[in-house]
Structure formats: structure tokens, C-alpha cells
Design a protein around this motif. Structure first.
Motif, PDB file in Angstrom:
ATOM      1  N   ALA A 143      10.162  21.525  -1.983  1.00  0.00           N
ATOM      2  CA  ALA A 143       8.873  20.846  -1.799  1.00  0.00           C
ATOM      3  C   ALA A 143       8.642  19.768  -2.851  1.00  0.00           C
ATOM      4  O   ALA A 143       8.292  18.623  -2.537  1.00  0.00           O
ATOM      5  N   ASN A 144       8.829  20.132  -4.127  1.00  0.00           N
ATOM      6  CA  ASN A 144       8.580  19.171  -5.193  1.00  0.00           C
ATOM      7  C   ASN A 144       9.653  18.096  -5.244  1.00  0.00           C
ATOM      8  O   ASN A 144       9.368  16.941  -5.572  1.00  0.00           O
ATOM      9  N   GLY A 145      10.902  18.466  -4.907  1.00  0.00           N
ATOM     10  CA  GLY A 145      11.970  17.470  -4.881  1.00  0.00           C
ATOM     11  C   GLY A 145      11.702  16.389  -3.846  1.00  0.00           C
ATOM     12  O   GLY A 145      11.908  15.198  -4.101  1.00  0.00           O
ATOM     13  N   ALA A 146      11.196  16.795  -2.681  1.00  0.00           N
ATOM     14  CA  ALA A 146      10.871  15.828  -1.625  1.00  0.00           C
ATOM     15  C   ALA A 146       9.770  14.875  -2.079  1.00  0.00           C
ATOM     16  O   ALA A 146       9.820  13.664  -1.833  1.00  0.00           O
ATOM     17  N   ALA A 147       8.769  15.423  -2.772  1.00  0.00           N
ATOM     18  CA  ALA A 147       7.658  14.590  -3.237  1.00  0.00           C
ATOM     19  C   ALA A 147       8.098  13.630  -4.339  1.00  0.00           C
ATOM     20  O   ALA A 147       7.674  12.472  -4.374  1.00  0.00           O
ATOM     21  N   VAL A 148       8.943  14.110  -5.244  1.00  0.00           N
ATOM     22  CA  VAL A 148       9.449  13.258  -6.322  1.00  0.00           C
ATOM     23  C   VAL A 148      10.246  12.088  -5.750  1.00  0.00           C
ATOM     24  O   VAL A 148      10.101  10.940  -6.193  1.00  0.00           O
ATOM     25  N   LEU A 149      11.075  12.356  -4.754  1.00  0.00           N
ATOM     26  CA  LEU A 149      11.847  11.286  -4.119  1.00  0.00           C
ATOM     27  C   LEU A 149      10.924  10.261  -3.476  1.00  0.00           C
ATOM     28  O   LEU A 149      11.198   9.059  -3.487  1.00  0.00           O
ATOM     29  N   ARG A 150       9.818  10.738  -2.924  1.00  0.00           N
ATOM     30  CA  ARG A 150       8.844   9.845  -2.282  1.00  0.00           C
ATOM     31  C   ARG A 150       8.203   8.906  -3.309  1.00  0.00           C
ATOM     32  O   ARG A 150       7.938   7.736  -3.029  1.00  0.00           O
ATOM     33  N   LEU A 151       7.957   9.427  -4.512  1.00  0.00           N
ATOM     34  CA  LEU A 151       7.263   8.653  -5.542  1.00  0.00           C
ATOM     35  C   LEU A 151       8.213   7.901  -6.473  1.00  0.00           C
ATOM     36  O   LEU A 151       7.769   7.207  -7.375  1.00  0.00           O
ATOM     37  N   LYS A 152       9.501   8.046  -6.246  1.00  0.00           N
ATOM     38  CA  LYS A 152      10.494   7.507  -7.174  1.00  0.00           C
ATOM     39  C   LYS A 152      10.356   6.004  -7.372  1.00  0.00           C
ATOM     40  O   LYS A 152      10.593   5.479  -8.461  1.00  0.00           O
ATOM     41  N   ARG A 153       9.952   5.292  -6.323  1.00  0.00           N
ATOM     42  CA  ARG A 153       9.867   3.830  -6.413  1.00  0.00           C
ATOM     43  C   ARG A 153       8.491   3.352  -6.878  1.00  0.00           C
ATOM     44  O   ARG A 153       8.263   2.154  -6.968  1.00  0.00           O
ATOM     45  N   HIS A 206       0.822  -1.207   0.000  1.00  0.00           N
ATOM     46  CA  HIS A 206       0.000   0.000   0.000  1.00  0.00           C
ATOM     47  C   HIS A 206       0.861   1.265   0.000  1.00  0.00           C
ATOM     48  O   HIS A 206       0.371   2.347   0.277  1.00  0.00           O
ATOM     49  N   ASN A 207       2.146   1.120  -0.326  1.00  0.00           N
ATOM     50  CA  ASN A 207       3.015   2.284  -0.329  1.00  0.00           C
ATOM     51  C   ASN A 207       2.582   3.314  -1.348  1.00  0.00           C
ATOM     52  O   ASN A 207       2.796   4.508  -1.166  1.00  0.00           O
ATOM     53  N   ASP A 208       1.983   2.847  -2.480  1.00  0.00           N
ATOM     54  CA  ASP A 208       1.574   3.799  -3.499  1.00  0.00           C
ATOM     55  C   ASP A 208       0.520   4.761  -2.966  1.00  0.00           C
ATOM     56  O   ASP A 208       0.510   5.953  -3.300  1.00  0.00           O
ATOM     57  N   VAL A 209      -0.391   4.282  -2.115  1.00  0.00           N
ATOM     58  CA  VAL A 209      -1.412   5.145  -1.528  1.00  0.00           C
ATOM     59  C   VAL A 209      -0.762   6.188  -0.620  1.00  0.00           C
ATOM     60  O   VAL A 209      -1.095   7.383  -0.673  1.00  0.00           O
ATOM     61  N   LYS A 210       0.189   5.747   0.213  1.00  0.00           N
ATOM     62  CA  LYS A 210       0.890   6.674   1.108  1.00  0.00           C
ATOM     63  C   LYS A 210       1.701   7.692   0.309  1.00  0.00           C
ATOM     64  O   LYS A 210       1.751   8.870   0.661  1.00  0.00           O
ATOM     65  N   ASN A 211       2.323   7.221  -0.774  1.00  0.00           N
ATOM     66  CA  ASN A 211       3.125   8.117  -1.602  1.00  0.00           C
ATOM     67  C   ASN A 211       2.282   9.242  -2.183  1.00  0.00           C
ATOM     68  O   ASN A 211       2.668  10.410  -2.172  1.00  0.00           O
ATOM     69  N   ILE A 212       1.105   8.873  -2.716  1.00  0.00           N
ATOM     70  CA  ILE A 212       0.229   9.878  -3.323  1.00  0.00           C
ATOM     71  C   ILE A 212      -0.337  10.808  -2.253  1.00  0.00           C
ATOM     72  O   ILE A 212      -0.508  12.014  -2.487  1.00  0.00           O
ATOM     73  N   ASP A 251       5.341   2.230  -9.157  1.00  0.00           N
ATOM     74  CA  ASP A 251       5.298   1.566 -10.455  1.00  0.00           C
ATOM     75  C   ASP A 251       3.907   1.528 -11.077  1.00  0.00           C
ATOM     76  O   ASP A 251       3.728   1.038 -12.184  1.00  0.00           O
ATOM     77  N   SER A 252       2.878   2.059 -10.389  1.00  0.00           N
ATOM     78  CA  SER A 252       1.547   2.111 -10.988  1.00  0.00           C
ATOM     79  C   SER A 252       1.472   3.293 -11.941  1.00  0.00           C
ATOM     80  O   SER A 252       2.196   4.281 -11.790  1.00  0.00           O
ATOM     81  N   ILE A 253       0.578   3.224 -12.928  1.00  0.00           N
ATOM     82  CA  ILE A 253       0.453   4.335 -13.877  1.00  0.00           C
ATOM     83  C   ILE A 253      -0.044   5.589 -13.166  1.00  0.00           C
ATOM     84  O   ILE A 253       0.291   6.711 -13.536  1.00  0.00           O
ATOM     85  N   ASN A 254      -0.849   5.389 -12.121  1.00  0.00           N
ATOM     86  CA  ASN A 254      -1.321   6.538 -11.339  1.00  0.00           C
ATOM     87  C   ASN A 254      -0.145   7.259 -10.691  1.00  0.00           C
ATOM     88  O   ASN A 254      -0.034   8.486 -10.738  1.00  0.00           O
ATOM     89  N   GLU A 255       0.756   6.487 -10.078  1.00  0.00           N
ATOM     90  CA  GLU A 255       1.947   7.087  -9.466  1.00  0.00           C
ATOM     91  C   GLU A 255       2.833   7.747 -10.511  1.00  0.00           C
ATOM     92  O   GLU A 255       3.440   8.799 -10.267  1.00  0.00           O
ATOM     93  N   LYS A 256       2.904   7.142 -11.696  1.00  0.00           N
ATOM     94  CA  LYS A 256       3.737   7.718 -12.750  1.00  0.00           C
ATOM     95  C   LYS A 256       3.203   9.078 -13.182  1.00  0.00           C
ATOM     96  O   LYS A 256       3.976  10.012 -13.427  1.00  0.00           O
ATOM     97  N   VAL A 257       1.869   9.182 -13.304  1.00  0.00           N
ATOM     98  CA  VAL A 257       1.281  10.465 -13.701  1.00  0.00           C
ATOM     99  C   VAL A 257       1.468  11.493 -12.594  1.00  0.00           C
ATOM    100  O   VAL A 257       1.798  12.658 -12.850  1.00  0.00           O
ATOM    101  N   VAL A 258       1.271  11.066 -11.335  1.00  0.00           N
ATOM    102  CA  VAL A 258       1.490  11.973 -10.200  1.00  0.00           C
ATOM    103  C   VAL A 258       2.949  12.414 -10.164  1.00  0.00           C
ATOM    104  O   VAL A 258       3.257  13.592  -9.955  1.00  0.00           O
ATOM    105  N   SER A 259       3.850  11.457 -10.386  1.00  0.00           N
ATOM    106  CA  SER A 259       5.272  11.788 -10.396  1.00  0.00           C
ATOM    107  C   SER A 259       5.591  12.766 -11.520  1.00  0.00           C
ATOM    108  O   SER A 259       6.434  13.657 -11.365  1.00  0.00           O
ATOM    109  N   LEU A 260       4.887  12.609 -12.654  1.00  0.00           N
ATOM    110  CA  LEU A 260       5.063  13.536 -13.771  1.00  0.00           C
ATOM    111  C   LEU A 260       4.690  14.953 -13.354  1.00  0.00           C
ATOM    112  O   LEU A 260       5.395  15.911 -13.659  1.00  0.00           O
ATOM    113  N   HIS A 261       3.566  15.089 -12.640  1.00  0.00           N
ATOM    114  CA  HIS A 261       3.156  16.401 -12.128  1.00  0.00           C
ATOM    115  C   HIS A 261       4.287  17.047 -11.344  1.00  0.00           C
ATOM    116  O   HIS A 261       4.656  18.204 -11.567  1.00  0.00           O
ATOM    117  N   LEU A 262       4.821  16.278 -10.424  1.00  0.00           N
ATOM    118  CA  LEU A 262       5.809  16.827  -9.500  1.00  0.00           C
ATOM    119  C   LEU A 262       7.171  17.034 -10.160  1.00  0.00           C
ATOM    120  O   LEU A 262       7.865  18.005  -9.867  1.00  0.00           O
TER     121      LEU A 262
END
Length: 298
Positions: free
Chosen positions: A132-142, A13-19, A144-155
Motif C-alpha cells: 500500500a505505502n509503496g504504491a503511494a510513494v511511487l505515485r508521489l515520486k515525481r 495539477h498532478n500534485d493534487v491527484k497524487n495527494i 516537487d512541492s513541499i506539501n508533496e515532499k512532506v506527504v511523501s515523507l509520511h509514506l
């Protein structure tokens, strides 16, 4: 005739926490950004603030849908709620498209009539934005869901944008070139749009049940036909639920009669190999050479 089922379950459930973390960081900084953009009279910062506000709303949806996607199967969704993660990604992409269009309508007129901006204030906001955005990008770096990828793209887009804003602000601090501000807005927006279209293409491929890009269907076909006891394959279908949970169904024609125990062993062998080839859930139907398949697509 027998069917083999292989179920792949991901309880991470890390993807939920990441987002969730990405949303909180993004929303908090958006408020700071709106105030800062007004104080510095920077269209690049105000445009990005509006963009980030849209991001925050879509991130909240992404957080909700990603959490919902963890639900198992029920009477309404036999494969569970995995594809709701994809729905969140599509909504995010649409918000990015709308926000980017608005940014262009604001930035292009300033290319013709540039307005002075507070370069020193822009530099300070850029530093905060990078942190702020660098911290969030590092959080989402791992992720692998397409949702996380799109969120990571935002950041990631915001991170690059703030680096560009800081460079532009430093130049404007030393030189009287206010046109740099709207130029940055346009460049950032074009970068965003190119990546949004890329992600939408992947999302639509999933919705239309295309073969996942990382799956080699020819390799799978060759493997199935190489099995000694299999003389023919048909009705082979491969698709993905959410970009990472891949599904396969196939009919295999056996050239010899096999006892039930032997069929079970063969199914296990095939499922194990398919798992290595990227298939998380497989349904295998065995048929004899004398049996006539009644499915239209055989």
C-alpha cells in the motif's frame, strides 16, 4: 522609471491527484491496520495505526490546501493561494510531532515489560503495508512541492517502518524476543522526528521569507553588476512563495540614458537570465544615477 514583471504559472495539477491517491490509500490501510494491531497485540502496529490515522487526517488537509493553492490571485491574495500548500505541510508536520510523542509514551514502557505479539499476523500486515505505502510513494515520486515532499515523507516513513516490522516479526516468529516490537516503534519514531524537524526548518524559512536554499544570491548579484549599463544595484530581495515559486525584486541604477524600447529589451534580457538562475517572478525598477531612492532599505 520602469518596472518589469515576469510571471511563472504552473498549470500542472498532478500534485493534487497524487495527494488524493495517497490519502485514499493511507486511510483504507489505516482501518485494516487498526484491526490487525488489535488482533496481533502489537504495539508497533497499533502505534503505526494511530500514526497513520493522524496522517490520513493531515493528508485530507494537504489535499484540500494543495487544491486551494491552485487558485489565482484575487483581492485577498495578490500572489494567489500558493502558500496554502505550505500551510498543509506545516499542519502535517505538527500532526506527525503529536503522533510521534504518543507513540514514544506507548513504546517505552514496553521496553521495560515486553508483551508477546502475534508474529505471523504481523508479517501478513507488513506485506500489505509495504504494498500500500509503496504504491503511494511511487505515485508521489515525481512531486516537487513541499506539501508533496512532506506527504511523501509520511509514506516513505511508513514504507520503511513496515519493512522493519516484517524483519522484526520474522525474527520473533523464530525466536522469543518480544522486545523487538517496542524497539522498532522507537526507531521508526526517531526517524520520523528527524525528518519532521528538517521539513519544519524549510517551512519556517519560507514563512520568514528567507532566500531559497537553491538560489545563489551572490551569483545573481554578480550577474546584475556585470551588465554594462548598470552601475549599481540596491533593494534586492529574494524569497519563495511555496518552496518552488521564487520571487525577486531589485532596483538597478543605469549609468546612461536609454530610450523606452531599449529599456524593455534590457528587462527581457535580465528576466530571461534570472529565470535560468531559478527566479519565477521578477520585478525590476530602473533608476538614473541622479535619482535619489527614497526607500529606507536602499
Amino acid at each position: 522609471m520602469s518596472k518589469g514583471h515576469h510571471h511563472g504559472h504552473n498549470h500542472n495539477h498532478n500534485d493534487v491527484k497524487n495527494i488524493k491517491v495517497a490519502f485514499l490509500l493511507n486511510f483504507t490501510f489505516t482501518i485494516i491496520e487498526i484491526i490487525g494491531g488489535i488482533l496481533t497485540n502489537s504495539v508497533a502496529i497499533l502505534s503505526d495505526a494511530l500514526h497513520d490515522l493522524g496522517d490520513s487526517l493531515s493528508l485530507a488537509l494537504a489535499w484540500y490546501f494543495q487544491k486551494l493553492s491552485k487558485k489565482g490571485r484575487d483581492k485577498s491574495f495578490s500572489y494567489g493561494y500558493k502558500r496554502f500548500s505550505l500551510l498543509g505541510a506545516i499542519i502535517n508536520s505538527v500532526v506527525l510531532l503529536a503522533g510521534s510523542t504518543y507513540i514514544l509514551t506507548e513504546a517505552i514502557p514496553r521496553l521495560i515489560s515486553p508483551q508477546a505479539a502475534n508474529a505471523k499476523g504481523m508479517v501478513l500486515l507488513a506485506i500489505l503495508g509495504i504494498i500500500a505505502n509503496g504504491a503511494a510513494v511511487l505515485r508521489l515520486k515525481r512531486g516537487d512541492s513541499i506539501n508533496e515532499k512532506v506527504v511523501s515523507l509520511h509514506l516513505m516513513e511508513d514504507l520503511f517502518g513496515w519493512v522493519a516490522v516484517m524483519i522484526g516479526a520474522i525474527i520473533m516468529y523464530f525466536f522469543d524476543v518480544p522486545i523487538i516490537d517496542p524497539i522498532l516503534s522507537v526507531l521508526i519514531t526517531v526517524y520520523v522526528l528527524l525528518n519532521v524537524f528538517k521539513n519544519l526548518k524549510q517551512s519556517f524559512n519560507i514563512i520568514l521569507q528567507g532566500i531559497p536554499i537553491e538560489i545563489d544570491s551572490e551569483e545573481i548579484t554578480s550577474y546584475l553588476l556585470s551588465i554594462n549599463k548598470v552601475s549599481e544595484i540596491h533593494d534586492l530581495h529574494i524569497w519563495t512563495m511555496d518552496g518552488k515559486f521564487n520571487i525577486l525584486t531589485v532596483h538597478l541604477v543605469l549609468n546612461t540614458n536609454m530610450p523606452f524600447d531599449a529599456i524593455n529589451l534590457l528587462k527581457k534580457e535580465i528576466r530571461d537570465k534570472l529565470s535560468i538562475l531559478g527566479i519565477n517572478h521578477s520585478t525590476i525598477e530602473f533608476e538614473s544615477e541622479a535619482e535619489k531612492c527614497l526607500l529606507e532599505e536602499c
